[in-house]
Design an enzyme around this catalytic site. Structure first.
Site, PDB file in Angstrom:
ATOM      1  N   LYS A 189       0.848  -1.121   0.056  1.00  0.00           N
ATOM      2  CA  LYS A 189      -0.051   0.004   0.096  1.00  0.00           C
ATOM      3  C   LYS A 189       0.946   1.106  -0.053  1.00  0.00           C
ATOM      4  O   LYS A 189       1.488   1.283   0.862  1.00  0.00           O
ATOM      5  CB  LYS A 189      -0.748   0.098   1.062  1.00  0.00           C
ATOM      6  CG  LYS A 189      -1.671   1.380   1.162  1.00  0.00           C
ATOM      7  CD  LYS A 189      -2.631   1.513   2.308  1.00  0.00           C
ATOM      8  CE  LYS A 189      -1.939   2.700   2.940  1.00  0.00           C
ATOM      9  NZ  LYS A 189      -1.711   3.838   2.570  1.00  0.00           N
ATOM     10  N   GLY A 199       7.115   4.494   8.288  1.00  0.00           N
ATOM     11  CA  GLY A 199       6.420   5.756   8.609  1.00  0.00           C
ATOM     12  C   GLY A 199       6.646   6.106  10.135  1.00  0.00           C
ATOM     13  O   GLY A 199       7.848   5.984  10.532  1.00  0.00           O
ATOM     14  N   SER A 200       5.653   6.777  10.560  1.00  0.00           N
ATOM     15  CA  SER A 200       5.845   7.420  11.961  1.00  0.00           C
ATOM     16  C   SER A 200       5.851   6.284  13.092  1.00  0.00           C
ATOM     17  O   SER A 200       5.496   5.126  12.857  1.00  0.00           O
ATOM     18  CB  SER A 200       4.748   8.289  12.236  1.00  0.00           C
ATOM     19  OG  SER A 200       3.443   7.282  12.102  1.00  0.00           O
ATOM     20  N   THR A 201       6.645   6.958  13.949  1.00  0.00           N
ATOM     21  CA  THR A 201       6.712   5.928  15.258  1.00  0.00           C
ATOM     22  C   THR A 201       5.418   5.555  15.574  1.00  0.00           C
ATOM     23  O   THR A 201       5.205   4.299  16.351  1.00  0.00           O
ATOM     24  CB  THR A 201       7.684   6.602  16.033  1.00  0.00           C
ATOM     25  OG1 THR A 201       8.848   6.684  15.540  1.00  0.00           O
ATOM     26  CG2 THR A 201       7.993   5.790  17.389  1.00  0.00           C
ATOM     27  N   GLU A 231      10.577   0.508  10.013  1.00  0.00           N
ATOM     28  CA  GLU A 231      11.608   1.832   9.942  1.00  0.00           C
ATOM     29  C   GLU A 231      10.715   2.970  10.323  1.00  0.00           C
ATOM     30  O   GLU A 231       9.757   3.433   9.481  1.00  0.00           O
ATOM     31  CB  GLU A 231      11.898   1.832   8.471  1.00  0.00           C
ATOM     32  CG  GLU A 231      12.656   0.664   7.655  1.00  0.00           C
ATOM     33  CD  GLU A 231      14.127   0.367   8.325  1.00  0.00           C
ATOM     34  OE1 GLU A 231      14.604   1.266   8.930  1.00  0.00           O
ATOM     35  OE2 GLU A 231      14.617  -0.811   8.052  1.00  0.00           O
ATOM     36  N   CYS A 251      13.471  10.748   7.208  1.00  0.00           N
ATOM     37  CA  CYS A 251      13.367  10.217   8.497  1.00  0.00           C
ATOM     38  C   CYS A 251      14.821  10.261   8.962  1.00  0.00           C
ATOM     39  O   CYS A 251      15.294  10.269  10.438  1.00  0.00           O
ATOM     40  CB  CYS A 251      13.077   8.656   8.479  1.00  0.00           C
ATOM     41  SG  CYS A 251      13.747   7.754   7.337  1.00  0.00           S
ATOM     42  N   GLU A 281      10.460  14.829  16.188  1.00  0.00           N
ATOM     43  CA  GLU A 281      10.635  14.744  14.636  1.00  0.00           C
ATOM     44  C   GLU A 281       9.560  15.807  13.939  1.00  0.00           C
ATOM     45  O   GLU A 281       8.431  15.750  14.058  1.00  0.00           O
ATOM     46  CB  GLU A 281      10.238  13.382  14.223  1.00  0.00           C
ATOM     47  CG  GLU A 281      10.552  13.306  12.592  1.00  0.00           C
ATOM     48  CD  GLU A 281      10.465  11.800  11.904  1.00  0.00           C
ATOM     49  OE1 GLU A 281       9.369  11.269  12.277  1.00  0.00           O
ATOM     50  OE2 GLU A 281      11.339  11.303  11.508  1.00  0.00           O
TER      51      GLU A 281
HETATM   52  P1  NAI Z   1       2.186   7.572   8.997  1.00  0.00           P
HETATM   53  O1  NAI Z   1       2.935   6.933   9.692  1.00  0.00           O
HETATM   54  O2  NAI Z   1       0.650   7.879   9.392  1.00  0.00           O
HETATM   55  O3  NAI Z   1       2.073   6.853   7.311  1.00  0.00           O
HETATM   56  C1  NAI Z   1       2.736   5.798   6.711  1.00  0.00           C
HETATM   57  C2  NAI Z   1       1.829   4.905   6.164  1.00  0.00           C
HETATM   58  O4  NAI Z   1       1.197   4.172   6.872  1.00  0.00           O
HETATM   59  C3  NAI Z   1       1.070   5.689   5.082  1.00  0.00           C
HETATM   60  O5  NAI Z   1       0.758   4.568   3.844  1.00  0.00           O
HETATM   61  C4  NAI Z   1      -0.415   5.571   5.917  1.00  0.00           C
HETATM   62  O6  NAI Z   1      -1.595   5.353   5.240  1.00  0.00           O
HETATM   63  C5  NAI Z   1      -0.293   4.131   6.526  1.00  0.00           C
HETATM   64  N1  NAI Z   1      -0.968   4.039   7.895  1.00  0.00           N
HETATM   65  C6  NAI Z   1      -1.411   5.024   8.658  1.00  0.00           C
HETATM   66  N2  NAI Z   1      -2.240   4.509   9.727  1.00  0.00           N
HETATM   67  C7  NAI Z   1      -1.778   3.397   9.612  1.00  0.00           C
HETATM   68  C8  NAI Z   1      -2.236   1.885  10.423  1.00  0.00           C
HETATM   69  N3  NAI Z   1      -2.906   2.318  11.740  1.00  0.00           N
HETATM   70  N4  NAI Z   1      -1.845   0.922  10.036  1.00  0.00           N
HETATM   71  C9  NAI Z   1      -1.325   0.612   8.879  1.00  0.00           C
HETATM   72  N5  NAI Z   1      -0.931   1.550   8.137  1.00  0.00           N
HETATM   73  C10 NAI Z   1      -1.039   2.994   8.501  1.00  0.00           C
HETATM   74  O7  NAI Z   1       2.700   8.925   8.543  1.00  0.00           O
HETATM   75  P2  NAI Z   1       2.023  10.250   8.034  1.00  0.00           P
HETATM   76  O8  NAI Z   1       0.715  10.609   9.012  1.00  0.00           O
HETATM   77  O9  NAI Z   1       1.762  10.385   6.734  1.00  0.00           O
HETATM   78  O10 NAI Z   1       2.908  11.418   8.581  1.00  0.00           O
HETATM   79  C11 NAI Z   1       2.977  11.805  10.131  1.00  0.00           C
HETATM   80  C12 NAI Z   1       4.281  11.914  10.618  1.00  0.00           C
HETATM   81  O11 NAI Z   1       5.089  10.705  10.461  1.00  0.00           O
HETATM   82  C13 NAI Z   1       5.308  12.808   9.788  1.00  0.00           C
HETATM   83  O12 NAI Z   1       5.199  14.058  10.330  1.00  0.00           O
HETATM   84  C14 NAI Z   1       6.476  12.301  10.086  1.00  0.00           C
HETATM   85  O13 NAI Z   1       7.005  12.808  11.325  1.00  0.00           O
HETATM   86  C15 NAI Z   1       6.366  10.849  10.275  1.00  0.00           C
HETATM   87  N6  NAI Z   1       6.605  10.223   9.202  1.00  0.00           N
HETATM   88  C16 NAI Z   1       7.897   9.371   9.205  1.00  0.00           C
HETATM   89  C17 NAI Z   1       8.377   8.727   8.108  1.00  0.00           C
HETATM   90  C18 NAI Z   1       9.575   8.084   8.092  1.00  0.00           C
HETATM   91  O14 NAI Z   1      10.123   7.432   7.153  1.00  0.00           O
HETATM   92  N7  NAI Z   1       9.991   7.581   9.206  1.00  0.00           N
HETATM   93  C19 NAI Z   1       7.580   8.669   6.817  1.00  0.00           C
HETATM   94  C20 NAI Z   1       6.354   9.360   6.874  1.00  0.00           C
HETATM   95  C21 NAI Z   1       5.921  10.050   7.993  1.00  0.00           C
END
Ligand code: NAI
Length: 780
Positions: free
Chosen positions: A190, A242-244, A264, A298, A391
């Site tokens: 996804k 994605g996010s922690t 990650e 990240c 972050e």
């Molecule tokens: P997120 O962690 O919510 O999204 C990443 C992915 O996870 C997206 O594909 C999203 O649709 C999916 N997702 C969301 N909730 C989920 C759940 N409960 N179960 C499974 N999948 C789920 O990140 P978001 O909201 O886009 O960004 C928020 C913050 O997260 C950013 O401001 C940043 O601080 C951090 N982030 C960190 C990343 C990294 O590479 N470490 C990448 C993206 C965001």
């Protein structure tokens, strides 16, 4: 006019990349997309808009995945998996090679589409993202080619559910898909809801490359679709970036399901500038560290730590450089900083900066209307300030100063994250002295944000676990071949306490910090022989005892800094002292378990100690060939404090099979011995006492596995929990480990034969270590 003047007065002329081909591709697809399942596009369902963040224009309408869609994708992946695995490594290598070539052939289309969808400068998508994607498929074509010979006895996990973020949409797809399919798995991926277009374009490429139907499935939608993939019972492995916060939820959601998991997550990378650094290079590095991809990285160097003596000069240079950064149309090849991914993210960034203390400096750039934020520097913050800890995921650099290398290390490590760090100094001793002390999965020396498929990438602490890239990345998609033996709980022997037994006079204690300790609760439990005779009592450890043991283990940090040679000698010494008491231990085991297997078990235990003494100085890591002027060291570091529930089946051999690899690699351990047969362990601490094992390196707390598992898993100073208990405690351990995202290794369904090869070897060493990738300049 001299060259200098020309450079200074020269106005830049915009050089926009044409969007025509990418727009044409979207039109070709009807700009309404279904999912890509089983090699075909599904009907368009309920849709949401995907916009260009730089212009706000709607690029496409994407289908919000439903439970039915996810189920169909998992089923398609399941159907395709056996045949894909059977194709063999070399067969799959050809398909991965075709993917690499097609990514190269469509490089410009992919780069433009990525920039339009995400807002990142075309310079980056063209020169970094897309070439790294191609490199990833090439490298993994190579791993697929070699896997059958190099990973004998291993097999794919099955169906992998992969959820990726929006900051490097296609690159994260490559990091997930390439190792999974190279290893013979199939995937349901996804993409992030803001940035799905290159994933859909990749689906098209899969068809051209001859990827068999169902091997790669792509379902679009928001976090709810991610949740459904993670929860689906047909998914064998979950890989998430994605996010922690979401990572933690996924850890909890998958607890006890037997799914393999890699995470990650976020970071707050320190960027350390020592006073002897080449300051101009360090400024240029910082541009890449924090303004690359608008800081939505990240592993961004988002926390500048600069040595006091040069701080003023460095900040002045930095501000001058910031003022020269061009922010604007991401398709313009002259642009340094593009658009933030979405207005939602822009609001998050604004709110965080508005609430900050310190002195805020915004680059003096022309800021276009829309989803843009200026490069920003915040100085004068205290280490504990929110923005030094959280972050931000935007073009915001926070900074503070330090005086000494020790202080730099302390500040750098003052974070719940541990993803990446940069060190800038012209002094090789200093750089390579500091690198091992940084708690991070990646360290760049005089560089930043370098990535390569051959070099593992991933974090420690709350930045997650698992590595992407290298053999270690591939191994996260493999498991030992064969049908696992089911776990069978081993019950304690029963008897009557009033029956006189040979061990009446012996009340075993706990072993904490190198000393025998009474259990905190003051309770003990009788241990009986198979005929019901009383063999002795063992202390019933409780949460306080575990806390004391963890404190002792944390206090023995020095062990992690010892040499492999020293640890080998101590392991040999333990073996020698055990040998001296072999008959006594054999008799003890026979008395507890029944039969006459004690003698053999003691000999096997001694052999196991020899095995890990042998390994102690031979598992330090290796060198990765990366296509830059430099090399990447893959250094194996100890995980830290490991809490382990030891096997019930083999009282002494089981305990040592867990302890020895852990301490050989420099970890400290808190061991809960076999619950039904604990007395061999309590005799064993006398061997440890006489074998020069420093206090706190091995701690032994007897007690109930079920009661102590949760305490260990939720303890914030425990870095990993292993469970080889004969009771399945995976659900509790994995759920509670989410607190500090500790590593877990649990035998939820798999019983091990501790006497054979699956009772020792590389799997144990891998779990006892984490790879730190250190990038160092090397060569011309
Ligand atoms: P997120 O962690 O919510 O999204 C990443 C992915 O996870 C997206 O594909 C999203 O649709 C999916 N997702 C969301 N909730 C989920 C759940 N409960 N179960 C499974 N999948 C789920 O990140 P978001 O909201 O886009 O960004 C928020 C913050 O997260 C950013 O401001 C940043 O601080 C951090 N982030 C960190 C990343 C990294 O590479 N470490 C990448 C993206 C965001």
């Amino acid at each position: 006019m001299g060259v200098k003047e020309i450079f200074e007065s020269m106005d830049y002329g915009p050089a926009p990349e044409s969007a025509a081909e990418a727009l044409a591709w979207l039109v070709d697809q009807g700009d309404r997309f279904g999912h890509f399942i089983g090699g075909d596009w599904t009907e368009v369902g309920e849709t949401f808009e995907s916009r260009n963040p730089a212009t706000g224009e709607v690029l496409a309408h994407l289908t919000q995945g439903s439970a039915k869609d996810v189920d169909a994708a998992v089923k398609a992946a399941r159907r395709a998996q056996p045949r894909w695995a059977k194709l063999g490594g070399p067969g799959r290598a050809r398909v991965l090679y075709a993917l690499a070539r097609l990514v190269q052939k469509h490089a410009r289309l992919l780069a433009v589409l990525e920039t339009m969808d995400n807002g990142k400068p075309i310079r980056e998508s063209r020169d970094i993202d897309v070439p790294l994607v191609a490199r990833h498929f090439y490298y993994h074509a190579g791993l697929a080619q070699l896997i059958d010979a190099e990973a004998p006895g291993m097999e794919p996990l099955g169906v992998c559910g992969q959820v990726i973020p929006w900051n490097f949409p296609l690159l994260m797809l490559a990091w997930k898909v390439a190792p999974a399919i190279a290893a013979g798995n199939t995937v349901v991926l996804k993409p992030a809801e803001y940035t799905s277009l290159t994933a859909l374009c990749f689906a098209d490429i899969c068809r051209q490359a001859g990827v068999p139907k169902g091997v790669v499935n792509i379902v679009t939608g928001d976090g709810r679709v991610g949740e459904m993939i993670v929860a689906h019972e047909g998914v064998d492995k979950v890989a998430f970036t994605g996010s922690t916060e979401v990572g933690r939820k996924i850890r909890e959601a998958t607890a006890g399901q037997g799914k393999s998991l890699t995470l990650e997550l976020g970071g707050k990378g320190p960027y350390i500038v020592f006073d002897d650094a080449d300051l101009d290079s360090a400024v240029e590095g910082l541009v890449d560290a924090i303004w690359f991809n608008q800081g939505q990285v990240c592993c961004a160097g988002s926390r500048l730590l600069v040595q006091e003596g040069v701080a003023e000069r460095f900040i002045a240079k930095l501000k001058a450089r910031m003022d020269r950064l061009r922010v604007g149309n991401p398709l313009d090849k002259c642009i340094d900083v593009g658009a933030v991914v979405d207005p939602v993210q822009l609001d998050t960034i604004r709110a965080l900066v508005e609430g900050s203390g310190g002195e805020v400096y915004r680059a003096a750039c022309d800021l276009p209307e829309g989803c843009f934020y200026p490069p920003t520097l915040i100085t004068g913050l205290a280490p504990a300030d929110r923005l030094m800890q959280e972050e931000i995921f935007g073009p915001i650099l926070v900074s503070c100063t330090f005086r000494t290398p020790d202080e730099a290390v302390a500040l750098a490590n003052n974070t719940r994250y541990g993803l990446a760090a940069s060190v800038w100094t012209e002094n090789i001793n200093l750089a390579l002295g500091v690198a091992p002390r940084l708690v991070a999965g990646v360290v760049w020396v005089n560089g930043t944000n370098m990535f390569d498929a051959a070099a593992g990438f991933g974090g420690v602490r709350e930045s997650g676990f698992g590595r992407e890239g290298g053999w270690e990345g591939l191994s996260a998609y493999l498991k030992p071949a064969g049908k696992p033996k089911a776990l069978k709980p081993v019950a304690a022997m029963s008897g009557k306490v009033d029956a006189l037994g040979e061990g009446l006079d012996r009340t075993a204690k706990l072993f904490v910090g190198g000393k025998q300790a009474r259990p905190d609760g003051g309770y003990s439990k009788a241990v009986f022989s198979p005929s019901g005779g009383l063999l002795g009592h063992v202390g019933t450890g409780n949460r306080k005892d575990i806390r004391n043991a963890v404190e002792a283990a944390q206090g023995a940090k020095g062990w992690s800094g010892t040499t492999g040679h020293l640890r080998a000698q101590i392991l040999y010494y333990i073996a020698e002292n055990l040998e001296a008491r072999a008959a006594e231990f054999a008799a003890r085991i026979d008395a507890m378990v029944g039969g006459k297997g004690g003698k053999t078990e003691v000999q096997q235990t001694i052999a196991r100690l020899f095995t890990y003494a042998a390994w102690a100085d031979k598992y330090a890591g290796d060198l990765r060939s990366v296509p830059i002027r430099g090399m990447a060291l893959a250094v194996r570091e100890p995980v830290g404090v490991i809490g382990a529930l030891c096997p019930d089946e083999a009282p002494l051999l089981g305990l040592v099979s867990v302890m020895a690899p852990a301490i050989a690699m420099g970890n400290r351990v808190v061991l809960v011995p076999s619950e039904p047969f604990p007395l061999a362990a309590t005799d064993f601490y006398q061997v440890l006492e006489t074998s020069d094992v420093p206090g706190g390196v091995v701690n032994i707390v007897t007690g109930s596995h079920a009661e102590l598992a949760g305490t260990m898993a939720s303890h914030l100073d425990v870095e990993a929990v292993w469970s080889f208990s004969s009771t399945d405690l995976s659900r509790e351990i994995e759920a509670k480990s989410a607190g500090n995202l500790k590593r877990t290794w649990v035998n939820n369904a798999r019983a091990r034969d501790w006497t054979g090869p699956e009772g020792e070897g590389r799997a144990f060493l891998d779990h006892a270590t984490e790879i730190k990738t250190v990038w160092v300049p090397y060569g011309e």
